[in-house]
Design an enzyme around this catalytic site. Structure first.
Site, PDB file in Angstrom:
ATOM      1  N   LYS A   1       1.854  -2.810   6.132  1.00  0.00           N
ATOM      2  CA  LYS A   1       2.067  -2.631   4.790  1.00  0.00           C
ATOM      3  C   LYS A   1       3.659  -2.282   4.538  1.00  0.00           C
ATOM      4  O   LYS A   1       4.178  -2.874   3.490  1.00  0.00           O
ATOM      5  CB  LYS A   1       1.193  -1.661   4.071  1.00  0.00           C
ATOM      6  CG  LYS A   1      -0.031  -2.130   4.195  1.00  0.00           C
ATOM      7  CD  LYS A   1      -0.482  -3.662   3.435  1.00  0.00           C
ATOM      8  CE  LYS A   1      -1.967  -3.919   3.156  1.00  0.00           C
ATOM      9  NZ  LYS A   1      -2.004  -5.315   2.182  1.00  0.00           N
TER      10      LYS A   1
ATOM     11  N   SER B   1       0.900  -1.234   0.089  1.00  0.00           N
ATOM     12  CA  SER B   1       0.022   0.134  -0.081  1.00  0.00           C
ATOM     13  C   SER B   1       0.865   1.198  -0.019  1.00  0.00           C
ATOM     14  O   SER B   1       1.961   1.105   0.441  1.00  0.00           O
ATOM     15  CB  SER B   1      -0.948  -0.056   1.241  1.00  0.00           C
ATOM     16  OG  SER B   1      -1.585   1.310   1.381  1.00  0.00           O
TER      17      SER B   1
ATOM     18  N   TYR C   1      -1.658  -0.458  10.704  1.00  0.00           N
ATOM     19  CA  TYR C   1      -1.781  -0.896   8.852  1.00  0.00           C
ATOM     20  C   TYR C   1      -0.559  -0.337   8.259  1.00  0.00           C
ATOM     21  O   TYR C   1      -0.157  -1.068   7.408  1.00  0.00           O
ATOM     22  CB  TYR C   1      -3.127  -0.167   8.491  1.00  0.00           C
ATOM     23  CG  TYR C   1      -3.478  -0.681   6.955  1.00  0.00           C
ATOM     24  CD1 TYR C   1      -3.985  -1.833   6.677  1.00  0.00           C
ATOM     25  CD2 TYR C   1      -3.089   0.442   5.933  1.00  0.00           C
ATOM     26  CE1 TYR C   1      -4.300  -2.118   5.365  1.00  0.00           C
ATOM     27  CE2 TYR C   1      -3.331  -0.052   4.639  1.00  0.00           C
ATOM     28  CZ  TYR C   1      -3.815  -1.119   4.440  1.00  0.00           C
ATOM     29  OH  TYR C   1      -4.040  -1.437   2.840  1.00  0.00           O
TER      30      TYR C   1
END
Length: 253
Positions: free
Chosen positions: A166, A149, A162
């Site tokens: 990633k 991401s 998160y």
């Protein structure tokens, strides 16, 4: 759209029942590959597999829970044995775990349980499936594509855990590329925004059009555009490994 003849190829796509994963399944199967749709057991997986099979595509459901190492590894083994081997592994599965943004300063919301879930779903799952797939991919001289991401590079995603998960995918991609060379190439895509109407992804961000308007290309990417990057890294890109490619509408420009 780029194209390739994937007749006789065998692919596993995790997170394949929705979102970018579903678009990847459709593209690879549409070009002739047999595709195992790896996702949580349930209506969404059954319906996606049935719909694609109804279109004449060579797909089958491979229910699993990637948070469980034994189940993840068993899924890969069972799918590869059913297909008679494995050429491509697309690790698309991932989840923000939260439906609203958790600011970086809100440390109280970043509980141990939240961290555990985030890392298991978004990072450890990639290692679990890649580990299990490695012998099959070495035999076929295949390829792995992971889904990172843009928040893994720059932060600012749905939560700090998160972003960290990633970022870990980006680093793991490099390590797997070194560890599985020269037989297996390992790369990743780094998406930005996903057009909500291009997939059946169950979570929709209300501000996706507003946020993506600031990108150089001024819009979210479609599931097909992300799948096309996966196709390039699997079926082409024979001298590319260990790289994470920004498929981001210019976010990283």
């Amino acid at each position: 759209m780029i194209t390739a003849d994937l007749g006789g190829r065998r692919t596993i796509v995790t997170g394949g029942a929705s979102g970018i994963g579903l678009s990847t399944v459709r593209m690879f199967a549409g070009l002739g590959s047999t595709v195992a749709i790896a996702d949580l057991a349930g209506d969404r997986l059954a319906e996606s597999a049935a719909a694609l099979a109804g279109e004449g595509l060579d797909v089958f459901a491979a229910p699993t829970d990637l948070r469980d190492g034994d189940l993840a590894r068993r899924m890969v083994t069972d799918a590869a044995e059913r297909m008679g081997g494995l050429d491509y592994l697309c690790n698309i599965a991932g989840h923000s775990v939260t439906h609203s943004v958790i600011p970086a300063e809100d440390l109280e919301a970043q509980t141990e349980e939240f961290w555990d879930e985030m890392l298991s779903v978004n990072l450890l799952s990639v290692y679990r499936t890649s580990h299990a797939a490695a012998p099959y991919l070495k035999a076929s001289r295949g390829a792995i594509v992971n889904c990172a991401s843009m928040s893994g590079w720059r932060g600012g995603g749905s939560s700090s855990p998160y972003c960290v998960a990633k970022a870990g995918v980006i680093s793991l991609t490099r390590e797997l590329a070194r560890g599985l060379a020269p037989e297996v190439r390992v790369n990743a895509i780094s998406p930005s925004y996903v057009h909500p109407d291009s997939t059946n992804f169950p979570v929709r961000w209300d501000t996706v059009f507003e946020d993506s308007a600031a990108l150089p290309l001024g819009r979210p990417g479609t599931g097909e555009e992300y799948a096309e990057a996966c196709l390039f890294l699997c079926a082409g890109a024979s001298y590319i490994t260990g790289q994470t490619i920004g498929v981001d509408g210019g976010w990283s420009a």
